[in-house]
Design a protein around this motif. Structure first.
Motif, PDB file in Angstrom:
ATOM      1  N   LEU A 292       1.899 -15.535  -5.263  1.00 53.22           N
ATOM      2  CA  LEU A 292       2.622 -15.614  -6.591  1.00 53.22           C
ATOM      3  C   LEU A 292       2.476 -14.414  -7.348  1.00 53.22           C
ATOM      4  N   LEU A 293       1.361 -14.344  -7.840  1.00 53.97           N
ATOM      5  CA  LEU A 293       0.853 -13.181  -8.744  1.00 53.97           C
ATOM      6  C   LEU A 293       1.172 -12.087  -8.150  1.00 53.97           C
ATOM      7  N   ALA A 294       0.758 -11.757  -6.961  1.00 56.44           N
ATOM      8  CA  ALA A 294       1.230 -10.415  -6.462  1.00 56.44           C
ATOM      9  C   ALA A 294       2.578 -10.238  -6.266  1.00 56.44           C
ATOM     10  N   LEU A 295       3.395 -10.942  -5.917  1.00 55.92           N
ATOM     11  CA  LEU A 295       4.750 -10.893  -5.865  1.00 55.92           C
ATOM     12  C   LEU A 295       5.355 -10.478  -7.310  1.00 55.92           C
ATOM     13  N   SER A 296       4.815 -11.169  -8.228  1.00 56.26           N
ATOM     14  CA  SER A 296       5.196 -10.942  -9.683  1.00 56.26           C
ATOM     15  C   SER A 296       5.046  -9.536 -10.123  1.00 56.26           C
ATOM     16  N   LEU A 297       3.673  -9.052  -9.778  1.00 57.61           N
ATOM     17  CA  LEU A 297       3.299  -7.848 -10.230  1.00 57.61           C
ATOM     18  C   LEU A 297       4.309  -6.600  -9.505  1.00 57.61           C
ATOM     19  N   LEU A 298       4.528  -6.853  -8.146  1.00 59.64           N
ATOM     20  CA  LEU A 298       5.059  -6.062  -7.493  1.00 59.64           C
ATOM     21  C   LEU A 298       6.794  -6.140  -7.958  1.00 59.64           C
ATOM     22  N   VAL A 299       7.270  -7.167  -8.146  1.00 61.21           N
ATOM     23  CA  VAL A 299       8.455  -7.220  -9.024  1.00 61.21           C
ATOM     24  C   VAL A 299       8.731  -6.351 -10.300  1.00 61.21           C
ATOM     25  N   LEU A 300       7.498  -6.611 -10.967  1.00 60.84           N
ATOM     26  CA  LEU A 300       7.343  -5.815 -12.200  1.00 60.84           C
ATOM     27  C   LEU A 300       7.120  -4.330 -12.235  1.00 60.84           C
ATOM     28  N   SER A 301       6.707  -4.038 -10.929  1.00 56.76           N
ATOM     29  CA  SER A 301       6.431  -2.530 -11.027  1.00 56.76           C
ATOM     30  C   SER A 301       7.565  -1.610 -10.675  1.00 56.76           C
ATOM     31  N   VAL A 302       8.627  -2.484  -9.996  1.00 55.13           N
ATOM     32  CA  VAL A 302       9.820  -1.734  -9.712  1.00 55.13           C
ATOM     33  C   VAL A 302      10.819  -2.030 -10.981  1.00 55.13           C
ATOM     34  N   LEU A 303      10.433  -2.922 -12.103  1.00 54.67           N
ATOM     35  CA  LEU A 303      11.396  -3.086 -12.954  1.00 54.67           C
ATOM     36  C   LEU A 303      10.914  -2.208 -14.405  1.00 54.67           C
ATOM     37  N   VAL A 304       9.586  -1.671 -14.087  1.00 56.04           N
ATOM     38  CA  VAL A 304       9.344  -0.588 -15.221  1.00 56.04           C
ATOM     39  C   VAL A 304       9.794   0.482 -15.197  1.00 56.04           C
ATOM     40  N   GLU A 305      10.263   1.028 -16.339  1.00 52.34           N
ATOM     41  CA  GLU A 305      11.068   2.175 -16.185  1.00 52.34           C
ATOM     42  C   GLU A 305      10.299   3.388 -16.379  1.00 52.34           C
TER      43      GLU A 305
ATOM     44  N   ILE B  69       0.721  -1.173   0.094  1.00 52.86           N
ATOM     45  CA  ILE B  69       0.075   0.131   0.001  1.00 52.86           C
ATOM     46  C   ILE B  69       1.097   1.472  -0.021  1.00 52.86           C
ATOM     47  N   VAL B  70       1.859   1.300   0.943  1.00 50.46           N
ATOM     48  CA  VAL B  70       2.710   2.330   0.779  1.00 50.46           C
ATOM     49  C   VAL B  70       3.651   2.554  -0.387  1.00 50.46           C
ATOM     50  N   LEU B  71       3.933   1.510  -1.084  1.00 48.67           N
ATOM     51  CA  LEU B  71       4.540   1.424  -2.518  1.00 48.67           C
ATOM     52  C   LEU B  71       3.772   1.994  -3.441  1.00 48.67           C
ATOM     53  N   THR B  72       2.337   1.893  -3.408  1.00 50.01           N
ATOM     54  CA  THR B  72       1.264   2.099  -4.386  1.00 50.01           C
ATOM     55  C   THR B  72       1.163   3.732  -4.199  1.00 50.01           C
ATOM     56  N   VAL B  73       1.080   3.921  -2.938  1.00 48.28           N
ATOM     57  CA  VAL B  73       1.057   5.679  -2.748  1.00 48.28           C
ATOM     58  C   VAL B  73       2.280   6.395  -3.539  1.00 48.28           C
ATOM     59  N   LEU B  74       3.342   5.953  -3.196  1.00 46.12           N
ATOM     60  CA  LEU B  74       4.581   6.655  -3.456  1.00 46.12           C
ATOM     61  C   LEU B  74       4.713   6.474  -5.265  1.00 46.12           C
ATOM     62  N   VAL B  75       4.236   5.849  -5.745  1.00 45.21           N
ATOM     63  CA  VAL B  75       4.056   5.853  -7.217  1.00 45.21           C
ATOM     64  C   VAL B  75       3.052   6.223  -7.986  1.00 45.21           C
ATOM     65  N   ARG B  76       2.080   6.677  -7.167  1.00 46.77           N
ATOM     66  CA  ARG B  76       0.834   7.068  -7.676  1.00 46.77           C
ATOM     67  C   ARG B  76       0.835   8.129  -8.873  1.00 46.77           C
ATOM     68  N   LYS B  77       2.086   8.801  -8.939  1.00 44.73           N
ATOM     69  CA  LYS B  77       2.118   9.800 -10.118  1.00 44.73           C
ATOM     70  C   LYS B  77       2.433   9.214 -11.524  1.00 44.73           C
ATOM     71  N   HIS B  78       3.091   7.822 -11.409  1.00 48.37           N
ATOM     72  CA  HIS B  78       3.634   7.157 -12.483  1.00 48.37           C
ATOM     73  C   HIS B  78       2.485   6.077 -12.784  1.00 48.37           C
ATOM     74  N   ARG B  79       1.752   6.398 -14.050  1.00 45.72           N
ATOM     75  CA  ARG B  79       0.404   5.808 -14.158  1.00 45.72           C
ATOM     76  C   ARG B  79       0.748   4.135 -14.318  1.00 45.72           C
ATOM     77  N   LEU B  80       1.517   3.692 -15.064  1.00 43.68           N
ATOM     78  CA  LEU B  80       1.507   2.239 -15.347  1.00 43.68           C
ATOM     79  C   LEU B  80       2.129   1.655 -14.182  1.00 43.68           C
ATOM     80  N   ILE B  81       3.151   2.237 -13.557  1.00 46.85           N
ATOM     81  CA  ILE B  81       3.900   1.539 -12.539  1.00 46.85           C
ATOM     82  C   ILE B  81       2.551   1.443 -11.249  1.00 46.85           C
TER      83      ILE B  81
END
Length: 153
Positions: free
Chosen positions: A129-142, A57-69
């Motif tokens: 496992l799906l949640a972890l995959s999405l969270l890892v993907l979210s930090v890999l998206v430029e 949830i904290v990570l979601t708030v921190l990246v809220r301005k970056h639409r795809l992420i």
């Protein structure tokens, strides 16, 4: 990190599933209910689970301005909440039922309780496992770099 720690006990349940479904009533009840081999999964696992949800949830708030992420991160957070809700709805009631087996006879339809407990854990493992995959993907998206800005390596 918390999501991966939360996933660990869930994956243990998933990987044990095929063998545990072959246990007869006496062995399954002895190991699961009377010996309570999963005791720490509840206490330590709960800390991991809640921490994973809060961190997502904290990570979601921190990246809220970056639409795809934001949407990828939000998806991971939602899946973690879904896994927790699933545990509350399908596993916790079975744990309460199993506690009664310590002082009462095991019901003749014990397989129904076992199956709900085992399969709910397996489904939670897949959700996490799906949640972890999405969270890892979210930090890999430029994130796009503004014109004129330099990338620090």
């Amino acid at each position: 990190m918390f999501t991966s720690l939360s996933l660990s006990p869930s994956m243990a349940h998933l990987l044990e599933l095929p063998r545990r479904l072959k246990f007869d009533q006496q062995l399954w009840v002895k190991v699961t209910v009377f010996e309570n081999v999963y005791r720490l999964f509840g206490s330590v696992g709960a800390v991991f689970e809640i921490s994973a949800i809060l961190a997502a949830i904290v990570l979601t708030v921190l990246v809220r301005k970056h639409r795809l992420i934001f949407y990828v991160t939000l998806g991971g957070a939602v899946l973690l909440v879904l896994a927790f809700a699933s545990w509350i709805l399908f596993v916790a009631p079975m744990n309460a039922e199993f506690a009664q087996w310590l002082t009462n006879p095991v019901p003749t339809n014990w397989v129904r309780y076992r199956d709900q407990w085992e399969y709910a854990h397996a489904i939670n493992a897949v959700i996490k496992l799906l949640a972890l995959s999405l969270l890892v993907l979210s930090v890999l998206v430029e994130k796009p770099i503004p014109a004129g800005a330099s990338r620090i390596l």
